[in-house]
Design a protein around this motif. Structure first.
Motif, PDB file in Angstrom:
ATOM      1  N   GLY A  24      -7.279  28.269 -15.178  1.00 60.84           N
ATOM      2  CA  GLY A  24      -7.109  26.859 -15.510  1.00 60.84           C
ATOM      3  C   GLY A  24      -7.860  26.434 -16.745  1.00 60.84           C
ATOM      4  N   GLU A  25      -8.319  27.429 -17.550  1.00 62.12           N
ATOM      5  CA  GLU A  25      -9.091  27.131 -18.747  1.00 62.12           C
ATOM      6  C   GLU A  25      -8.310  27.481 -20.010  1.00 62.12           C
ATOM      7  N   LEU A  26      -8.598  26.748 -21.070  1.00 58.05           N
ATOM      8  CA  LEU A  26      -8.172  27.101 -22.412  1.00 58.05           C
ATOM      9  C   LEU A  26      -9.421  27.335 -23.249  1.00 58.05           C
ATOM     10  N   CYS A  27      -9.254  27.992 -24.379  1.00 61.15           N
ATOM     11  CA  CYS A  27     -10.380  28.316 -25.243  1.00 61.15           C
ATOM     12  C   CYS A  27     -10.020  27.992 -26.682  1.00 61.15           C
ATOM     13  N   VAL A  28     -10.920  27.317 -27.377  1.00 67.88           N
ATOM     14  CA  VAL A  28     -10.746  27.035 -28.799  1.00 67.88           C
ATOM     15  C   VAL A  28     -11.951  27.601 -29.542  1.00 67.88           C
ATOM     16  N   GLY A  29     -11.675  28.480 -30.501  1.00 70.29           N
ATOM     17  CA  GLY A  29     -12.724  29.064 -31.316  1.00 70.29           C
ATOM     18  C   GLY A  29     -12.764  28.424 -32.696  1.00 70.29           C
ATOM     19  N   GLN A  30     -13.968  28.196 -33.210  1.00 74.59           N
ATOM     20  CA  GLN A  30     -14.163  27.630 -34.542  1.00 74.59           C
ATOM     21  C   GLN A  30     -15.176  28.496 -35.275  1.00 74.59           C
ATOM     22  N   GLY A  31     -14.835  28.855 -36.510  1.00 79.64           N
ATOM     23  CA  GLY A  31     -15.775  29.675 -37.260  1.00 79.64           C
ATOM     24  C   GLY A  31     -15.355  29.872 -38.692  1.00 79.64           C
ATOM     25  N   VAL A  32     -15.766  30.995 -39.251  1.00 77.80           N
ATOM     26  CA  VAL A  32     -15.508  31.304 -40.658  1.00 77.80           C
ATOM     27  C   VAL A  32     -15.098  32.766 -40.763  1.00 77.80           C
ATOM     28  N   MET A  33     -14.019  33.014 -41.508  1.00 76.49           N
ATOM     29  CA  MET A  33     -13.657  34.378 -41.838  1.00 76.49           C
ATOM     30  C   MET A  33     -14.364  34.747 -43.144  1.00 76.49           C
ATOM     31  N   ASP A  34     -15.221  35.752 -43.062  1.00 78.60           N
ATOM     32  CA  ASP A  34     -15.966  36.171 -44.240  1.00 78.60           C
ATOM     33  C   ASP A  34     -15.030  36.650 -45.342  1.00 78.60           C
ATOM     34  N   ARG A  35     -13.945  37.288 -44.933  1.00 74.43           N
ATOM     35  CA  ARG A  35     -13.020  37.857 -45.919  1.00 74.43           C
ATOM     36  C   ARG A  35     -11.633  37.983 -45.322  1.00 74.43           C
ATOM     37  N   THR A 170     -26.755  35.790 -32.329  1.00 75.33           N
ATOM     38  CA  THR A 170     -26.246  34.566 -32.966  1.00 75.33           C
ATOM     39  C   THR A 170     -25.439  33.697 -32.014  1.00 75.33           C
ATOM     40  N   GLY A 171     -25.047  34.256 -30.858  1.00 74.48           N
ATOM     41  CA  GLY A 171     -24.196  33.511 -29.933  1.00 74.48           C
ATOM     42  C   GLY A 171     -22.786  33.307 -30.462  1.00 74.48           C
ATOM     43  N   ARG A 172     -22.331  34.246 -31.289  1.00 74.11           N
ATOM     44  CA  ARG A 172     -21.011  34.126 -31.906  1.00 74.11           C
ATOM     45  C   ARG A 172     -20.171  35.360 -31.591  1.00 74.11           C
ATOM     46  N   PHE A 173     -18.859  35.145 -31.545  1.00 65.69           N
ATOM     47  CA  PHE A 173     -17.919  36.252 -31.440  1.00 65.69           C
ATOM     48  C   PHE A 173     -17.675  36.815 -32.839  1.00 65.69           C
ATOM     49  N   PRO A 186      -3.636  50.537 -45.632  1.00 66.97           N
ATOM     50  CA  PRO A 186      -3.959  49.174 -45.207  1.00 66.97           C
ATOM     51  C   PRO A 186      -3.031  48.143 -45.838  1.00 66.97           C
ATOM     52  N   LEU A 187      -2.534  47.211 -45.009  1.00 63.93           N
ATOM     53  CA  LEU A 187      -1.655  46.144 -45.491  1.00 63.93           C
ATOM     54  C   LEU A 187      -2.401  44.821 -45.633  1.00 63.93           C
ATOM     55  N   PHE A 188      -3.110  44.419 -44.604  1.00 69.51           N
ATOM     56  CA  PHE A 188      -3.899  43.194 -44.672  1.00 69.51           C
ATOM     57  C   PHE A 188      -4.863  43.151 -43.492  1.00 69.51           C
ATOM     58  N   GLY A 189      -5.808  42.229 -43.568  1.00 71.88           N
ATOM     59  CA  GLY A 189      -6.752  42.073 -42.473  1.00 71.88           C
ATOM     60  C   GLY A 189      -7.729  40.951 -42.749  1.00 71.88           C
ATOM     61  N   TYR A 190      -8.617  40.731 -41.788  1.00 69.94           N
ATOM     62  CA  TYR A 190      -9.653  39.730 -41.956  1.00 69.94           C
ATOM     63  C   TYR A 190     -10.801  40.043 -41.005  1.00 69.94           C
ATOM     64  N   GLN A 191     -11.989  39.561 -41.356  1.00 67.66           N
ATOM     65  CA  GLN A 191     -13.132  39.710 -40.475  1.00 67.66           C
ATOM     66  C   GLN A 191     -14.051  38.509 -40.624  1.00 67.66           C
ATOM     67  N   GLY A 192     -14.690  38.142 -39.523  1.00 64.70           N
ATOM     68  CA  GLY A 192     -15.578  36.986 -39.541  1.00 64.70           C
ATOM     69  C   GLY A 192     -16.140  36.725 -38.160  1.00 64.70           C
ATOM     70  N   SER A 193     -16.558  35.487 -37.912  1.00 64.41           N
ATOM     71  CA  SER A 193     -17.174  35.154 -36.635  1.00 64.41           C
ATOM     72  C   SER A 193     -16.835  33.722 -36.252  1.00 64.41           C
ATOM     73  N   PHE A 194     -17.003  33.424 -34.962  1.00 67.28           N
ATOM     74  CA  PHE A 194     -16.696  32.079 -34.474  1.00 67.28           C
ATOM     75  C   PHE A 194     -17.421  31.824 -33.157  1.00 67.28           C
ATOM     76  N   THR A 195     -17.535  30.546 -32.819  1.00 68.91           N
ATOM     77  CA  THR A 195     -18.024  30.139 -31.504  1.00 68.91           C
ATOM     78  C   THR A 195     -16.826  29.699 -30.673  1.00 68.91           C
ATOM     79  N   ALA A 196     -17.001  29.666 -29.364  1.00 69.35           N
ATOM     80  CA  ALA A 196     -15.898  29.312 -28.469  1.00 69.35           C
ATOM     81  C   ALA A 196     -16.296  28.159 -27.563  1.00 69.35           C
ATOM     82  N   ALA A 197     -15.334  27.271 -27.333  1.00 77.61           N
ATOM     83  CA  ALA A 197     -15.515  26.166 -26.392  1.00 77.61           C
ATOM     84  C   ALA A 197     -14.352  26.195 -25.411  1.00 77.61           C
ATOM     85  N   TYR A 198     -14.631  25.837 -24.152  1.00 80.68           N
ATOM     86  CA  TYR A 198     -13.628  25.905 -23.094  1.00 80.68           C
ATOM     87  C   TYR A 198     -13.344  24.506 -22.551  1.00 80.68           C
TER      88      TYR A 198
END
Length: 219
Positions: A24-35, A170-173, A186-198
């Protein structure tokens, strides 16, 4: 992924990937993609075409604000579905990379439908890494439109590899996504981190524009 392997994941990863109708939960992540990166120049036209239907990303960038929305719902065919809608606040305007994950008919596999019209579909293969992170690899892709239901040749397709972990310091994903072609690399990609709220699904629901325009019933 069986129960025993799921228990090997970090507790925060387990919670994020337990989002569903049962929880019964949803999750929204907010963060920054380093690249956000692309492969060689010849892949750009293919990424641009995919970008028209929110499949892949036609632009690159660094330190890009990022949002991911994981919202469960029952689709028009009664299947449990979770959105994986990623929005990247790139210069010139936001871009989306949409996916919906659907529980297969037997309940023993997860289908990943890409884009606004679920044109591309593949099985996903999740596994737990020794450090408690989650590794997801994609299987064979199929293109579905009208009467067409064809396998995407390896020459044109790409194998996706997604690694998600939780950094207790850091408490981040942390997330690292790579799409690689067997022949062209390699075709494409991204990496970074975010926090999650439920939040509770009944209180928030599925916001307008989050579900795909067209749903594909073929598994």
């Amino acid at each position: 992924m069986g129960d025993a392997e799921f228990e090997r994941l970090h507790p925060e990863i387990r919670r994020r990937f337990s989002v569903g109708l049962a929880s019964g939960e949803l999750c929204v992540g907010q963060g920054v993609m380093d690249r956000i990166w692309h492969g060689r120049a010849f892949v750009k036209p293919f990424l641009a075409v995919g970008g028209l239907r929110n499949i892949l990303l036609p632009r690159t960038g660094r330190d890009v604000p990022f949002r991911i929305e994981n919202v469960p719902y029952a689709d028009s065919f009664g299947r449990e579905t979770v959105t994986f809608v990623r929005t990247f606040a790139l210069p010139g305007g936001p871009r989306r990379f949409d996916a919906t994950m659907v529980l297969g008919p037997g309940g023993d596999r997860v289908l990943d439908y890409l884009g606004t019209h679920q044109h591309l579909a593949s099985d996903l293969h999740p596994s737990a890494e020794p450090d408690g992170s989650l590794l997801i690899t994609s299987g064979e892709h199929r293109f579905r439109e009208g009467p067409l239901d064809v396998r995407v040749p390896e020459l044109l397709g790409g194998r996706a590899e997604v690694r998600e972990s939780f950094d207790e310091r850091t408490g981040r994903f942390r997330i690292d996504v790579r799409v690689v072609n067997r022949y062209f690399g390699p075709l494409f990609g991204y990496q970074g981190s975010f926090t999650a709220a439920y939040a509770d699904v009944p209180s928030r629901g599925v916001r307008a524009g989050l579900r795909p325009v067209r749903e594909e019933v073929r598994a």
